[in-house]
Design a protein around this motif. Structure first.
Motif, PDB file in Angstrom:
ATOM      1  N   HIS A 133       0.821  -1.216   0.000  1.00 31.13           N
ATOM      2  CA  HIS A 133       0.000   0.000   0.000  1.00 31.13           C
ATOM      3  C   HIS A 133       0.855   1.267   0.000  1.00 31.13           C
ATOM      4  O   HIS A 133       0.370   2.354   0.328  1.00 31.13           O
ATOM      5  N   GLY A 175       1.970   2.988  -2.402  1.00 32.49           N
ATOM      6  CA  GLY A 175       1.715   3.927  -3.487  1.00 32.49           C
ATOM      7  C   GLY A 175       1.064   5.225  -3.056  1.00 32.49           C
ATOM      8  O   GLY A 175       1.088   6.211  -3.804  1.00 32.49           O
ATOM      9  N   VAL A 176       0.478   5.255  -1.843  1.00 29.03           N
ATOM     10  CA  VAL A 176      -0.176   6.490  -1.382  1.00 29.03           C
ATOM     11  C   VAL A 176       0.843   7.543  -0.953  1.00 29.03           C
ATOM     12  O   VAL A 176       0.465   8.689  -0.708  1.00 29.03           O
ATOM     13  N   ARG A 231       2.879   9.289  -2.518  1.00 25.79           N
ATOM     14  CA  ARG A 231       2.931  10.473  -3.386  1.00 25.79           C
ATOM     15  C   ARG A 231       1.861  11.499  -3.027  1.00 25.79           C
ATOM     16  O   ARG A 231       1.952  12.671  -3.442  1.00 25.79           O
ATOM     17  N   LEU A 232       0.840  11.081  -2.277  1.00 27.89           N
ATOM     18  CA  LEU A 232      -0.257  11.967  -1.920  1.00 27.89           C
ATOM     19  C   LEU A 232      -0.100  12.572  -0.532  1.00 27.89           C
ATOM     20  O   LEU A 232      -0.737  13.575  -0.216  1.00 27.89           O
ATOM     21  N   LEU A 276      -6.387   7.654   2.653  1.00 28.31           N
ATOM     22  CA  LEU A 276      -5.750   7.537   1.338  1.00 28.31           C
ATOM     23  C   LEU A 276      -5.588   6.068   0.949  1.00 28.31           C
ATOM     24  O   LEU A 276      -5.789   5.702  -0.217  1.00 28.31           O
ATOM     25  N   ILE A 277      -5.234   5.239   1.931  1.00 33.53           N
ATOM     26  CA  ILE A 277      -5.092   3.804   1.670  1.00 33.53           C
ATOM     27  C   ILE A 277      -6.436   3.216   1.257  1.00 33.53           C
ATOM     28  O   ILE A 277      -6.527   2.447   0.290  1.00 33.53           O
ATOM     29  N   GLU A 278      -7.491   3.590   1.975  1.00 29.93           N
ATOM     30  CA  GLU A 278      -8.818   3.075   1.647  1.00 29.93           C
ATOM     31  C   GLU A 278      -9.248   3.505   0.243  1.00 29.93           C
ATOM     32  O   GLU A 278      -9.745   2.693  -0.551  1.00 29.93           O
ATOM     33  N   GLU A 279      -9.059   4.785  -0.064  1.00 33.71           N
ATOM     34  CA  GLU A 279      -9.496   5.310  -1.354  1.00 33.71           C
ATOM     35  C   GLU A 279      -8.700   4.715  -2.510  1.00 33.71           C
ATOM     36  O   GLU A 279      -9.261   4.379  -3.559  1.00 33.71           O
ATOM     37  N   THR A 280      -7.391   4.575  -2.323  1.00 29.39           N
ATOM     38  CA  THR A 280      -6.528   4.137  -3.411  1.00 29.39           C
ATOM     39  C   THR A 280      -6.651   2.654  -3.692  1.00 29.39           C
ATOM     40  O   THR A 280      -6.628   2.227  -4.855  1.00 29.39           O
ATOM     41  N   TYR A 281      -6.798   1.845  -2.642  1.00 31.27           N
ATOM     42  CA  TYR A 281      -6.738   0.388  -2.813  1.00 31.27           C
ATOM     43  C   TYR A 281      -8.087  -0.307  -2.614  1.00 31.27           C
ATOM     44  O   TYR A 281      -8.166  -1.529  -2.745  1.00 31.27           O
TER      45      TYR A 281
END
Length: 258
Positions: A164, A166-167, A169-170, A181-186
């Motif tokens: 996880h 990849g978040v 960058r945000l 961010l983890i919830e939204e992205t994955y």
């Protein structure tokens, strides 16, 4: 493996389907212990047997057993498995945050990331991983600022699970909490955030960043974020100057056998 709440065919399962899966396992095992299906002094089934029975991952089963150990219901003994110690939970006082959103009162600030690297999780934090590999997590370090103040009031360190990361960058570019961010992205869901508060001595680097004297005492907030299956996806450490931190909460008496 994507986990779902077991069907009615799963033996002795209790609890709400909205609860994290590991807590549903805790409720089921505690109920069976109270009924005498697992007598005091005898072993619970192995992790593998429980995982097969509940059709859940070993991560989820380990989280359930960890909670039962913390409540004094069972104990894990090397070479002997998990032994039932008591059919009741010791009386205690509990503080439970009503929701993850309640934690945002501590996060309402601007985060500036200073360092990012791939690293192993610090040895002192490895027990938080529940058996997961500590290798190759993404580690971010930075400081937090209050609006209109150029002096940082908090040093922050975040470890992100490799699955996880990849978040990253945000983070710092949006005010959204990392777990969201983890919830939204994955497309996953955080089921629990465990928070520990303690006092510790600031390193020289942290003291300098926060404008404190060397060896100053700071407040550490350690948070461990777990998915609904018990998998740890984020660990964060926040160090505050003692003059910038306060906490007030109410305690309620825990129900025996809960």
């Amino acid at each position: 493996m994507k986990e779902t709440a077991p069907s009615a065919a799963t033996p002795a399962k209790t609890g709400s389907a909205k609860e994290p899966l590991y807590r549903q396992v805790v409720a089921a095992l505690r109920s069976e212990i109270l009924q005498g299906l697992h007598p005091v002094g005898q072993n619970l089934p192995t992790e593998g047997e429980l995982a097969e029975r509940f059709q859940l991952s070993r991560h989820t089963i380990r989280e359930a057993l960890r909670e039962l150990r913390l409540n004094g219901v069972v104990a894990s003994r090397r070479g002997s498995g998990t032994v039932v110690l008591s059919s009741t939970t010791a009386q205690s006082y509990l503080h439970e945050t009503g929701s993850l959103d309640d934690l945002l009162q501590y996060a309402a600030s601007r985060l500036e990331i200073r360092h990012t690297r791939i690293a192993d999780v610090a040895a002192a934090l490895v027990p938080c991983l529940n058996g997961a590999s500590p290798a190759q997590w993404l580690r971010l370090e930075g400081v937090r600022f209050e609006e209109g103040n150029a002096q940082p009031f908090c040093w922050t360190q975040v470890y992100l699970h490799p699955d996880h990361a990849g978040v990253a960058r945000l983070i710092g570019k949006r005010s959204t909490p990392v777990y969201e961010l983890i919830e939204e992205t994955y497309g996953v869901r955080i089921g629990e955030a465990e928070q520990t508060i303690r006092m510790c001595e600031a390193t020289d680097e942290v003291a300098a960043l926060l404008g404190l004297a060397k060896k100053a005492t700071v407040v550490e907030l350690l948070r461990v974020y777990r998915l609904t299956d018990g998998k740890v996806v984020e660990i964060s450490r926040n160090l505050y100057a003692s003059t910038h931190f306060s906490l007030t909460f109410k305690l309620r008496r825990a129900e025996v056998g809960r």
